[in-house]
Design a protein around this motif. Structure first.
Motif, short mmCIF file in Angstrom:
data_model
loop_
_atom_site.label_atom_id
_atom_site.label_comp_id
_atom_site.label_asym_id
_atom_site.label_seq_id
_atom_site.Cartn_x
_atom_site.Cartn_y
_atom_site.Cartn_z
N GLU A 192 0.83 -1.20 0.00
CA GLU A 192 0.00 0.00 0.00
C GLU A 192 0.86 1.25 0.00
OE1 GLU A 192 -4.09 1.61 2.08
OE2 GLU A 192 -2.92 0.08 3.12
N THR A 193 0.40 2.25 -0.77
CA THR A 193 1.05 3.56 -0.83
C THR A 193 -0.03 4.62 -0.61
OG1 THR A 193 0.67 4.03 -3.18
CG2 THR A 193 2.59 2.65 -2.64
N ALA A 194 0.38 5.86 -0.55
CA ALA A 194 -0.58 6.96 -0.44
C ALA A 194 -1.46 7.06 -1.68
CB ALA A 194 0.15 8.28 -0.21
N GLY A 195 -1.03 6.47 -2.79
CA GLY A 195 -1.80 6.49 -4.03
C GLY A 195 -2.69 5.28 -4.23
N GLY A 196 -2.55 4.28 -3.38
CA GLY A 196 -3.31 3.04 -3.52
C GLY A 196 -2.38 1.84 -3.41
N PHE A 197 -2.87 0.68 -3.84
CA PHE A 197 -2.08 -0.55 -3.75
C PHE A 197 -1.28 -0.75 -5.03
CE2 PHE A 197 -5.46 -1.16 -0.72
CZ PHE A 197 -4.80 -1.76 0.34
N CYS A 198 0.03 -0.94 -4.88
CA CYS A 198 0.94 -1.20 -5.99
C CYS A 198 1.42 -2.64 -5.92
CB CYS A 198 2.16 -0.27 -5.92
SG CYS A 198 1.79 1.45 -6.23
N GLY A 199 1.98 -3.11 -7.01
CA GLY A 199 2.54 -4.45 -7.04
C GLY A 199 3.88 -4.45 -7.75
N ILE A 200 4.72 -5.36 -7.34
CA ILE A 200 6.05 -5.48 -7.93
C ILE A 200 6.35 -6.96 -8.09
CG2 ILE A 200 7.28 -5.43 -5.72
CD1 ILE A 200 9.37 -3.66 -7.04
N ALA A 201 6.94 -7.32 -9.21
CA ALA A 201 7.35 -8.71 -9.46
C ALA A 201 8.81 -8.70 -9.88
CB ALA A 201 6.48 -9.33 -10.55
N TRP A 202 9.54 -9.72 -9.48
CA TRP A 202 10.97 -9.75 -9.75
C TRP A 202 11.43 -11.15 -10.11
CZ3 TRP A 202 8.72 -9.12 -5.02
CH2 TRP A 202 8.96 -10.11 -4.06
N SER A 203 12.57 -11.18 -10.79
CA SER A 203 13.29 -12.41 -11.08
C SER A 203 14.63 -12.28 -10.36
CB SER A 203 13.52 -12.55 -12.59
OG SER A 203 14.47 -11.60 -13.03
N ALA A 204 15.50 -13.23 -10.56
CA ALA A 204 16.83 -13.14 -9.96
C ALA A 204 17.61 -11.97 -10.54
CB ALA A 204 17.59 -14.44 -10.19
N ASP A 205 17.24 -11.51 -11.75
CA ASP A 205 17.99 -10.46 -12.43
C ASP A 205 17.48 -9.04 -12.17
OD1 ASP A 205 19.70 -12.34 -13.63
OD2 ASP A 205 18.23 -12.69 -15.22
N GLY A 206 16.24 -8.90 -11.71
CA GLY A 206 15.71 -7.56 -11.48
C GLY A 206 14.20 -7.55 -11.51
N ILE A 207 13.66 -6.36 -11.43
CA ILE A 207 12.21 -6.19 -11.45
C ILE A 207 11.72 -6.43 -12.87
CG2 ILE A 207 10.31 -4.55 -11.12
CD1 ILE A 207 12.06 -3.29 -8.89
N ILE A 208 10.72 -7.28 -12.99
CA ILE A 208 10.19 -7.63 -14.31
C ILE A 208 8.85 -6.95 -14.59
CG2 ILE A 208 9.12 -9.77 -13.50
CD1 ILE A 208 10.00 -10.97 -16.26
N ARG A 209 8.10 -6.65 -13.53
CA ARG A 209 6.80 -5.99 -13.68
C ARG A 209 6.57 -5.07 -12.49
NH1 ARG A 209 3.21 -5.12 -16.82
NH2 ARG A 209 1.42 -5.86 -15.71
N PHE A 210 5.89 -3.97 -12.75
CA PHE A 210 5.45 -3.08 -11.70
C PHE A 210 4.03 -2.66 -12.03
CE2 PHE A 210 4.64 1.10 -9.90
CZ PHE A 210 4.92 0.84 -8.57
N GLN A 211 3.17 -2.69 -11.05
CA GLN A 211 1.78 -2.30 -11.25
C GLN A 211 1.51 -1.00 -10.52
OE1 GLN A 211 -0.66 -3.69 -13.27
NE2 GLN A 211 -1.52 -1.70 -12.75
N LEU A 212 1.07 0.01 -11.27
CA LEU A 212 0.68 1.27 -10.66
C LEU A 212 -0.54 1.06 -9.78
CD1 LEU A 212 1.31 3.58 -13.70
CD2 LEU A 212 2.48 3.69 -11.50
N PRO A 213 -0.83 2.00 -8.89
CA PRO A 213 -1.85 1.79 -7.87
C PRO A 213 -3.28 1.63 -8.38
CG PRO A 213 -0.85 3.98 -7.64
CD PRO A 213 -0.17 3.29 -8.75
N THR A 214 -3.99 0.78 -7.65
CA THR A 214 -5.44 0.67 -7.76
C THR A 214 -5.99 0.79 -6.34
OG1 THR A 214 -5.67 -1.73 -7.47
CG2 THR A 214 -5.19 -0.95 -9.71
N ASP A 215 -7.31 0.79 -6.22
CA ASP A 215 -7.93 0.96 -4.91
C ASP A 215 -7.94 -0.30 -4.05
OD1 ASP A 215 -8.47 3.60 -5.50
OD2 ASP A 215 -10.49 3.19 -6.23
N GLU A 216 -7.72 -1.46 -4.67
CA GLU A 216 -7.79 -2.73 -3.93
C GLU A 216 -6.57 -3.59 -4.18
OE1 GLU A 216 -11.26 -4.59 -5.45
OE2 GLU A 216 -12.63 -3.35 -4.28
N ALA A 217 -6.08 -4.23 -3.13
CA ALA A 217 -4.92 -5.11 -3.25
C ALA A 217 -5.19 -6.25 -4.24
CB ALA A 217 -4.54 -5.66 -1.88
N ALA A 218 -6.38 -6.85 -4.17
CA ALA A 218 -6.70 -7.97 -5.06
C ALA A 218 -6.73 -7.52 -6.52
CB ALA A 218 -8.04 -8.59 -4.66
N GLY A 219 -7.26 -6.33 -6.78
CA GLY A 219 -7.28 -5.81 -8.14
C GLY A 219 -5.89 -5.55 -8.67
N THR A 220 -5.04 -5.01 -7.83
CA THR A 220 -3.65 -4.76 -8.22
C THR A 220 -2.96 -6.08 -8.54
OG1 THR A 220 -3.49 -2.73 -6.93
CG2 THR A 220 -1.42 -3.87 -7.40
#
Length: 187
Positions: free
Chosen positions: A12-40
């Protein structure tokens, strides 16, 4: 049981719920905020091969904290965050590398970004497509890339162009309202 190649977390951030996904090499995906953790989480995993939820290791936990600071209004530089862009072709990686150089509170246009890469005006469309497909929005600051004439342009993240405008507002970028049609006709 085989170990998952990718891991992710939702926070959770001040803008909503964000998501981050990573591999051994680095971040592969980032999700900008939505209002719900499940939606993110749904949005994050939509374009990601099998991933398991996990606590972010220290290198990525630092990025999570930086994202929280960003949405709280602090100037944050994501240009040194390790990314895993192996699934992108060379042109996309070049475009993303150029976009990562656009600093806090700065903007450019699709065409100008193409020119920095030594590409012709027709490549502005390629830049636009790269920004629309950006797997790590914010970390690669696609919100700082505007349409011709400094117009806001589109934004494929949740909230569309309004989300892009809010992010630019966080950075202190003032977008001028479009001129009324009468002004352009000298009325």
């Amino acid at each position: 049981m085989s170990q998952a190649r990718y891991h992710h977390c939702i926070f959770e951030t001040a803008g909503g719920f964000c998501g981050i996904a990573w591999s051994a090499d680095g971040i592969i995906r980032f999700q900008l905020p939505t209002d719900e953790a499940a939606g993110t989480e749904r949005l994050l995993l939509r374009r990601l091969p099998a991933s398991t939820r996990a606590q972010a290791p220290s290198a990525f936990a630092e990025t999570v904290e930086a994202v929280k600071r960003y949405f709280a209004g602090d100037a944050v530089d994501f240009s040194s965050v390790a990314l895993d862009l192996d699934s992108q072709d060379d042109l996309m990686r070049d475009i993303y590398a150029a976009a990562r150089k656009i600093g806090w509170g700065q903007t450019t246009t699709y065409g100008a970004l193409a020119r920095t890469l030594g590409l012709g005006p027709e490549a502005a469309r390629d830049v636009g497509q790269a920004m629309a497909r950006n797997p790590v929005a914010l970390i690669i600051p696609c919100h700082r890339v505007l349409a011709a004439g400094g117009k806001l342009g589109g934004f494929s993240a949740p909230g569309g162009s309004q989300a892009k405008a809010r992010m630019l507002e966080i950075e202190g970028v003032k977008l001028a309202p479009p001129e009324p049609a009468q002004a352009s006709l000298n009325f």
